[in-house]
Design a protein around this motif. Structure first.
Motif, PDB file in Angstrom:
ATOM      1  N   UNK A 110      -4.992  -2.340   5.320  1.00 55.37           N
ATOM      2  CA  UNK A 110      -5.101  -1.414   6.451  1.00 55.37           C
ATOM      3  C   UNK A 110      -5.248   0.003   5.902  1.00 55.37           C
ATOM      4  N   UNK A 111      -6.410   0.607   6.110  1.00 54.77           N
ATOM      5  CA  UNK A 111      -6.749   1.896   5.505  1.00 54.77           C
ATOM      6  C   UNK A 111      -7.231   2.883   6.570  1.00 54.77           C
ATOM      7  N   UNK A 157      -4.235   7.078   4.371  1.00 54.76           N
ATOM      8  CA  UNK A 157      -3.094   6.192   4.581  1.00 54.76           C
ATOM      9  C   UNK A 157      -3.588   4.789   4.276  1.00 54.76           C
ATOM     10  N   UNK A 158      -2.924   4.091   3.377  1.00 51.16           N
ATOM     11  CA  UNK A 158      -3.349   2.744   3.025  1.00 51.16           C
ATOM     12  C   UNK A 158      -2.129   1.846   2.889  1.00 51.16           C
ATOM     13  N   UNK A 159      -2.262   0.628   3.331  1.00 54.84           N
ATOM     14  CA  UNK A 159      -1.155  -0.310   3.263  1.00 54.84           C
ATOM     15  C   UNK A 159      -1.649  -1.734   3.408  1.00 54.84           C
ATOM     16  N   UNK A 160      -0.723  -2.665   3.258  1.00 53.57           N
ATOM     17  CA  UNK A 160      -1.029  -4.082   3.427  1.00 53.57           C
ATOM     18  C   UNK A 160      -0.081  -4.631   4.490  1.00 53.57           C
ATOM     19  N   UNK A 161      -0.640  -5.301   5.472  1.00 51.86           N
ATOM     20  CA  UNK A 161       0.134  -5.870   6.573  1.00 51.86           C
ATOM     21  C   UNK A 161       0.329  -7.362   6.318  1.00 51.86           C
ATOM     22  N   UNK A 162       1.574  -7.804   6.405  1.00 49.79           N
ATOM     23  CA  UNK A 162       1.927  -9.223   6.270  1.00 49.79           C
ATOM     24  C   UNK A 162       1.370  -9.835   4.985  1.00 49.79           C
TER      25      UNK A 162
END
Length: 167
Positions: free
Chosen positions: A85-86, A75-80
């Motif tokens: 965030x991985x 699961x990988x994403x970018x916050x703000x």
């Protein structure tokens, strides 16, 4: 945001499935998962591999000893727009049965059936997604490899689709 971790977060989670097919889940007391059933998870510590972090987090949060079987996904994403965030999600085999809830961080921990999780409004979005994928595909553990002494690895593991390696 948690600035002490910097702008790149690396975490690991463990999906532990017992002999009855029940999933080990926890209800956290904090974050966006507060009160939701989710996987035991947490940040990777220095000197720790991703699969080791998943095993440690399961043990710390639930008291369950486990060992890695496979990598389920990432699961990988970018916050703000600024924090990467991985989280690697591992399938783990339980080595013990008795749950001991880490009450500082959790309301509860339990082995629940897939049906119970599907019907519970407090099941997290990630768990609902994994339940919908059943049966789960995974990447199998391949251990004992050495990529070469010049790299200086003290630990090294690969997770790949086994059937692809046999072709």
């Amino acid at each position: 945001m948690d600035k002490k971790r910097g702008n790149v977060w690396i975490a690991a989670a463990g999906l532990v499935i017992n002999e009855k097919g029940e999933w080990l889940v926890v209800q956290k007391k904090y974050s966006g998962l507060k009160g939701k059933w989710s996987l035991p998870a947490g940040f990777v510590q220095p000197g720790e591999m991703l699969d080791e972090a998943a095993v440690r987090e399961v043990k710390e949060e639930t008291g369950i000893d486990a060992e890695p079987v496979a990598l389920l996904g990432l699961r990988t994403g970018v916050i703000a727009g600024e924090i990467s965030d991985n989280m690697a999600i591992f399938l783990l085999r339980p080595l013990s049965r008795d749950i001991v809830v880490q009450t500082d961080e959790l309301y509860a921990a339990a082995f629940l059936s897939k049906t119970a999780l599907q019907n519970d409004p407090n099941t997290s979005g990630l768990l609902r997604y994994l339940l919908a994928l059943e049966p789960l595909d995974s990447l199998s553990l391949h251990d004992g490899l050495n990529p070469g002494d010049p790299f200086g690895y003290t630990k090294y593991r690969l997770y790949f689709e086994s059937s692809k390696l046999k072709e």
